[in-house]
Each structure stands twice: as structure tokens, then as C-alpha cells.
Design an enzyme around this catalytic site. Structure first.
Site, PDB file in Angstrom:
ATOM      1  CB  SER A  91      -0.746  -0.205   1.177  1.00  0.00           C
ATOM      2  OG  SER A  91      -1.468   1.316   1.307  1.00  0.00           O
ATOM      3  CG  MET A 149     -11.345   2.696   2.553  1.00  0.00           C
ATOM      4  SD  MET A 149      -9.586   3.065   3.300  1.00  0.00           S
ATOM      5  CE  MET A 149      -8.710   3.117   1.827  1.00  0.00           C
ATOM      6  CG  ASP A 166      -5.979  -2.808   3.658  1.00  0.00           C
ATOM      7  OD1 ASP A 166      -4.688  -2.813   4.330  1.00  0.00           O
ATOM      8  OD2 ASP A 166      -6.808  -2.098   3.027  1.00  0.00           O
ATOM      9  N   GLY A 167      -4.450  -4.477   6.695  1.00  0.00           N
ATOM     10  CA  GLY A 167      -4.706  -3.826   7.960  1.00  0.00           C
ATOM     11  C   GLY A 167      -3.592  -4.452   8.775  1.00  0.00           C
ATOM     12  N   GLY A 168      -2.635  -4.004   9.276  1.00  0.00           N
ATOM     13  CA  GLY A 168      -1.636  -4.421  10.212  1.00  0.00           C
ATOM     14  C   GLY A 168      -0.985  -5.695   9.782  1.00  0.00           C
ATOM     15  CG  HIS A 213      -4.098  -1.552  -1.382  1.00  0.00           C
ATOM     16  ND1 HIS A 213      -5.040  -2.433  -1.510  1.00  0.00           N
ATOM     17  CD2 HIS A 213      -4.340  -0.771  -0.298  1.00  0.00           C
ATOM     18  CE1 HIS A 213      -5.931  -2.284  -0.963  1.00  0.00           C
ATOM     19  NE2 HIS A 213      -5.616  -1.031  -0.165  1.00  0.00           N
ATOM     20  CG  MET A 265     -11.277  -3.106   5.620  1.00  0.00           C
ATOM     21  SD  MET A 265      -9.690  -2.662   4.870  1.00  0.00           S
ATOM     22  CE  MET A 265      -8.933  -1.736   5.989  1.00  0.00           C
ATOM     23  CG  MET A 293      -8.479   6.994   2.677  1.00  0.00           C
ATOM     24  SD  MET A 293      -7.672   6.943   4.128  1.00  0.00           S
ATOM     25  CE  MET A 293      -6.789   5.539   4.272  1.00  0.00           C
ATOM     26  CG  ASP A 319      -5.065   2.325   1.144  1.00  0.00           C
ATOM     27  OD1 ASP A 319      -5.901   1.432   1.106  1.00  0.00           O
ATOM     28  OD2 ASP A 319      -3.885   2.026   1.572  1.00  0.00           O
TER      29      ASP A 319
HETATM   30  C1  DX5 Z   1      -6.132   1.610   5.777  1.00  0.00           C
HETATM   31  C2  DX5 Z   1      -5.844   1.317   4.481  1.00  0.00           C
HETATM   32  C3  DX5 Z   1      -4.667   0.184   4.320  1.00  0.00           C
HETATM   33  C4  DX5 Z   1      -3.488   0.586   5.010  1.00  0.00           C
HETATM   34  C5  DX5 Z   1      -2.655  -0.094   5.596  1.00  0.00           C
HETATM   35  O1  DX5 Z   1      -7.471   2.294   5.850  1.00  0.00           O
HETATM   36  O2  DX5 Z   1      -6.882   0.494   3.819  1.00  0.00           O
HETATM   37  O3  DX5 Z   1      -4.484  -0.091   3.011  1.00  0.00           O
HETATM   38  O4  DX5 Z   1      -2.476   1.338   3.982  1.00  0.00           O
HETATM   39  O5  DX5 Z   1      -1.563  -0.060   6.460  1.00  0.00           O
HETATM   40  P1  DX5 Z   1      -0.766  -0.966   7.416  1.00  0.00           P
HETATM   41  O6  DX5 Z   1      -0.233  -2.211   6.485  1.00  0.00           O
HETATM   42  O7  DX5 Z   1       0.302  -0.053   7.669  1.00  0.00           O
HETATM   43  O8  DX5 Z   1      -1.676  -1.366   8.436  1.00  0.00           O
HETATM   44 ZN    ZN Z   2      -6.369  -0.193   1.769  1.00  0.00          ZN
END
Ligand code: DX5
Ligand code: ZN
Length: 213
Positions: free
Chosen positions: A9, A69, A174-176, A34, A139, A38, A36
């Protein structure tokens, strides 16, 4: 054979040098990138829009994996498709009453369609759409920011999707995601991992990507 698709990402990349960053992850072995998107409404943050996708399309052949998002995704499918997105993933929560229409819009543009669920959404709500989409994005943090901690309970949605999915569905998380949580997700049935801070925070992107397999 390694079938997991890693999608770094760029939210955690150096925004002043996106071309260089994208070339670096391609050289490091990534096939997808990826993006993102927002809007400051669906999530409390504003990031990338259509013009950035258009510019990135000119400098990379990587699959542009676009994660919307945003509210009213139906209004932005065509612009992102025309800008060069290959995959367009929208949030179920942003258009629960018109999911079928949004999927059709993406398909009519000739793109792969993804549907995403936030941590608190019951994943069983999207089961009726699994045979219409190409990708499900689960997520494992509250969308809005990179660098958050992986929510283990969300990973338990993966087997629910897997049990109800057609064989070729891409199940993305996606996330962490890091070297440890990546393995939890793939062992539960995920075949695509988004990783922002783990990859871009690493000195050696190639090694970081390798650590996710
Ligand atoms: C969060 C995004 C993710 C984000 C993940 O809303 O959708 O794609 O970039 O970041 P990490 O991998 O640092 O959790
Ligand atoms: Zn994402």
C-alpha cells in the site's frame, strides 16, 4: 508454488517520490500496488484521488489495486476506471442498498470488482454477492490510517468467506499485516495481502515482501 498476491500500500510510501517507490516495489517482486482512496467522510482522512491514479498509470505496469474508502462509490467508478485502475474495491457499508449496481458499473468498465467490509460489519451480509465479485477485502483495522494494530478477531471472517466462495475468488486482507499476521491470514485462507507500513517501513523492500510469504 507461491500463490499469495502481495499488494504493497503506497499510503506508507514517500508521496514526493511515488514513481521511484512503485518501481522499487516492482523490482522487489510485487505484482500489484494498493492505492488507498479516502474522502474524509467515509473515513476520517483524505488521501489519493483520480489524478494520482492517472499519473501512476503512466509510470507502471503493476496491477493498480484501488481501494475506495469513500461515500457514494457509484459516482467514482468510471473516473477511476478511465484513470487506469485494474481492480476497483468499494465498501459494502457505503452502498449497502445498491451493491449489485456498483458491481455492474465496475464490470461494465471491464475492471475487476472487489467488495470490502469494515471490522464491525458482519461478513455474512456479503455472502449473496460472492459469485458476482472477483475479490473480497477483509479489513483487519478500522479503515483510515496505516500503521495500526492487526485485529485478530477480524481474521476469523476469512474462513467464513472461503467456505462460501467460488474457487477463483481472491480473498484479500488489509491492515496490520506483518511477517507474523501474514501467516495467520494465509493459513486461514487469504490469498492476497495488503501491507503498507511493513513493506515501506523496511530498509529492504525485497526482504520485507519475502517475509510475508
Ligand atoms: C487503511 C488502508 C490500508 C493501509 C494499511 O485504511 O486501507 O491499506 O495502508 O496500512 P498498514 O499495512 O500499515 O496497516
Ligand atoms: Zn487499503
Amino acid at each position: 508454488m507461491n500463490k499469495t498476491i502481495i499488494s504493497p500500500s503506497i499510503l506508507s510510501a514517500d508521496f514526493a517520490n511515488l514513481e521511484r517507490e512503485i518501481n522499487a516495489i516492482e523490482e522487489a517482486g510485487a505484482a500489484w500496488v494498493h492505492i488507498d482512496v479516502m474522502d474524509g467522510h467515509f473515513v476520517p482522512n483524505i488521501t489519493i484521488g483520480v489524478p494520482v491514479v492517472k499519473s501512476l498509470r503512466k509510470v507502471t505496469k503493476l496491477i493498480l489495486d484501488t481501494h475506495l474508502m469513500i461515500e457514494n462509490p457509484q459516482d467514482y467508478i468510471k473516473p477511476f476506471a478511465q484513470a487506469g485502475s485494474d481492480i476497483i474495491t468499494f465498501h459494502y457499508e457505503a452502498c449497502a442498498d445498491r451493491v449489485g449496481d456498483v458491481i455492474s458499473l465496475i464490470k461494465d468498465c471491464g475492471k475487476l470488482a472487489g467488495i470490502s467490509v469494515k471490522p464491525k460489519t458482519d461478513v455474512r451480509e456479503i455472502i449473496p454477492f460472492l459469485d458476482k465479485v472477483d475479490l473480497v477485502l477483509i479489513m483487519t483495522v478500522e479503515p483510515g490510517f496505516g500503521g495500526q494494530e492487526f485485529m485478530h478477531e477480524c481474521a476469523m471472517k476469512i474462513p467464513v468467506i472461503k467456505a462460501n466462495a467460488p474457487d477463483n475468488l481472491i480473498i484479500q486482507v488489509d491492515g496490520g499485516i506483518n511477517n507474523i499476521t501474514a501467516k495467520i491470514c494465509t493459513s486461514l485462507g487469504a490469498n492476497s495481502l495488503v501491507a503498507g507500513s511493513y513493506v515501506f517501513g523496511h530498509q529492504d523492500y525485497k526482504q520485507a515482501i519475502k517475509n510475508l510469504y
